[in-house]
Write an enzyme that holds these catalytic residues in place. Structure first.
Site, PDB file in Angstrom:
ATOM      1  N   CYS A  81       0.838  -1.212   0.000  1.00 31.16           N
ATOM      2  CA  CYS A  81       0.000   0.000   0.000  1.00 31.16           C
ATOM      3  C   CYS A  81       0.874   1.264   0.000  1.00 31.16           C
ATOM      4  O   CYS A  81       1.554   1.512  -0.977  1.00 31.16           O
ATOM      5  CB  CYS A  81      -1.001  -0.046   1.138  1.00 31.16           C
ATOM      6  SG  CYS A  81      -2.322   1.180   0.975  1.00 31.16           S
ATOM      7  N   HIS A 194      -3.891  -5.067  -0.059  1.00 33.56           N
ATOM      8  CA  HIS A 194      -3.461  -5.490   1.274  1.00 33.56           C
ATOM      9  C   HIS A 194      -3.480  -7.014   1.387  1.00 33.56           C
ATOM     10  O   HIS A 194      -4.517  -7.581   1.693  1.00 33.56           O
ATOM     11  CB  HIS A 194      -4.385  -4.885   2.339  1.00 33.56           C
ATOM     12  CG  HIS A 194      -4.182  -3.422   2.521  1.00 33.56           C
ATOM     13  ND1 HIS A 194      -3.217  -2.908   3.348  1.00 33.56           N
ATOM     14  CD2 HIS A 194      -4.792  -2.359   1.959  1.00 33.56           C
ATOM     15  CE1 HIS A 194      -3.246  -1.585   3.297  1.00 33.56           C
ATOM     16  NE2 HIS A 194      -4.187  -1.220   2.464  1.00 33.56           N
ATOM     17  N   GLU A 196      -2.419  -8.765   3.696  1.00 37.34           N
ATOM     18  CA  GLU A 196      -2.738  -9.127   5.091  1.00 37.34           C
ATOM     19  C   GLU A 196      -4.228  -9.037   5.387  1.00 37.34           C
ATOM     20  O   GLU A 196      -4.684  -9.453   6.442  1.00 37.34           O
ATOM     21  CB  GLU A 196      -1.939  -8.250   6.055  1.00 37.34           C
ATOM     22  CG  GLU A 196      -2.457  -6.833   6.279  1.00 37.34           C
ATOM     23  CD  GLU A 196      -2.142  -5.844   5.156  1.00 37.34           C
ATOM     24  OE1 GLU A 196      -1.648  -6.273   4.091  1.00 37.34           O
ATOM     25  OE2 GLU A 196      -2.425  -4.638   5.337  1.00 37.34           O
TER      26      GLU A 196
END
Lengths: 215, 247
Positions: A81, A194, A196
């Site tokens: 990001c 993202h 994650e």
């Protein structure tokens, strides 16, 4: 396995990135220490929020220098990001701000109209499909992570525009625009989405990055 | 000890289970995002979800939005620090709209969601309420949403009090009215009982639909819902439960 370091520079989602790594069996070290960064086998730069704040924090902690040194040593680097956007030369978010300049290009606002001139909602918040676009044979872990059309979670108002198309590895489409999803130059990779926060697909992508022997 | 609870028109709250366990279930079934609202936060003047968020954020890997009782930058920070990706602000913003600018300037617009409880007015339009529809703010919903967008919020979560918990469909006029005035994503909530309700909400301009009761009661499940939505032409992320093993 060599040590995975996550850069701790007082910004955003470091907690989530570490959680995701732990879930795939990695015990990451969260650090802003020059020595630990230099000795890491993998370096991840996470981040959410504003470009200028991210760069300010990196500079004030002298981490811009450490990251450049790490990258120059040829070891695998992943930016996520804002951690991806700062890889470029410059961003136009809230004024003009210079980045790390590890990949030539700029960061620009996502257009507020589609290519058909209809209104387009920004930020781009979406689970979006990522398509590999680079003609270059990215091979290895990137092939596993980006060649198959996976869905990842995006949330951003600005997007990376590498100057050389060879550095644009994968895109996603939004309002008809091709938005950079993954960029790469040698051992430096950046993803706009993202991993994650992208469920099993994102965890799998991180796993590829960690386990690859061909970064 | 915390409970997952759900009411009807934001009243008559019933216990629906364990909030962490339901999060794991919805994650495994492919939820695109998890939304936690502490409905008693205002009573205690603080959000009590930090422990749950910390736990859920380490076991599930989709975005987490947390709301309830966020009345300061510190309150927002406390939740973002334990793994929330976004905070949803209602009462705190109606009392001090500058709070939206503050959170947005500090953590980015992607981290702040304006949450609105909308109640339909007899003569048309909607009024913004707080504390589960108990208190009036004197703000008209559409104008308030526009103001919040100017103040830098990244998304709007709009809940119809009238439709909430009724499973009879969403307030489509509300969704259309709000979606028309802002160019940020709108998440619509309140009234989903069936796939058609989700589809209608999307057709009216919502970028995403939040579902509570229909899932908590197991009347609907996300895997089936997603399949039906895809078949009816709604662009959803393809997801199969078999994606889970290994990671």
């Amino acid at each position: 396995m060599s040590r995975v370091a996550v850069v701790d520079y007082g910004i955003g989602n470091v907690f989530s990135v570490c959680n995701a790594l732990k879930h795939i069996g990695v015990d990451p070290i969260l650090t802003r220490d020059a020595k630990e960064i230099r000795n890491a086998g993998r370096l991840i730069l996470p981040g959410v929020g504003a470009f200028s704040r991210a760069m300010e924090n990196l500079r004030s902690l002298d981490l811009d220098t450490e990251i450049r040194a790490y990258v120059a040593a040829g070891r695998p680097f992943l930016g996520v990001c804002i951690g991806m956007q700062v890889l470029l030369d410059v961003s136009s978010e809230f004024g003009t701000h210079s980045g790390l300049g590890l990949i030539p290009g700029s960061v620009e606002k996502i257009p507020s109209v589609t290519t058909q001139n209809a209104a387009l909602r920004v930020p781009h918040v979406s689970w979006a499909q990522v398509k590999q676009v680079s003609a270059e044979d990215t091979g290895g872990w990137r092939k596993s992570a980006f060649y198959r059309p996976a869905y990842y979670y995006f949330v951003h108002s600005y997007s990376a525009q590498p100057a050389d198309p060879v550095n644009l590895m994968a895109t996603t489409e939004y309002g008809g625009h091709q938005i950079a999803a993954a960029i790469r130059r040698d051992n430096v990779t950046g993803v706009q989405f993202h991993p994650e926060r992208s469920g099993p697909a994102g965890l799998q992508m991180l796993k590829h990055f960690i386990e690859a022997d061909d970064c | 000890m915390s409970h997952l609870i759900k009411g009807v028109q934001m009243e008559g709250w019933r216990k629906m289970g364990d909030p962490a366990e339901r999060a794991r279930k919805y994650y495994a079934e492919g939820a695109d995002e998890l939304l936690y609202i502490d409905v008693v936060a205002s009573l205690y003047e603080r959000n009590n979800l930090a422990d749950i968020v910390r736990q859920v954020a380490s076991e599930t890997f989709v975005p987490i939005t947390v709301g309830g009782g966020i009345n300061s930058l510190e309150a927002a920070k406390a939740l973002l620090d334990v793994g929330a990706d976004k905070v949803a602000v209602n009462t705190g913003a109606t009392k001090c709209p500058e709070l939206l600018n503050e959170i947005s300037d500090t953590y980015g617009s992607q981290a702040v969601v304006l949450s609105v409880e909308a109640k339909r007015l007899p003569n048309g339009g909607w009024t913004a309420m707080t504390d589960n529809g108990r208190n009036h703010t004197g703000r008209e919903v559409v104008g308030w949403v526009e103001e919040a967008a100017r103040r830098g919020v990244g998304e709007v979560l709009i809940t119809s009090i009238d439709q909430d918990g009724c499973s009879k469909g969403m307030d489509l006029e509300l969704i259309a009215a709000v979606s028309a005035v802002v160019d940020i994503p709108v998440i619509a909530s309140g009234g989903v009982g069936a796939m058609e309700h989700v589809r209608a909400g999307i057709d009216c301009g919502a970028s995403a639909i939040a579902i509570a009761k229909a899932l908590h009661t197991d009347e609907q499940n996300l895997l089936d819902l997603r399949k039906m939505l895809a078949q009816s032409g709604v662009p959803v992320r393809p997801y199969a439960e078999k994606e889970m093993p290994g990671v």
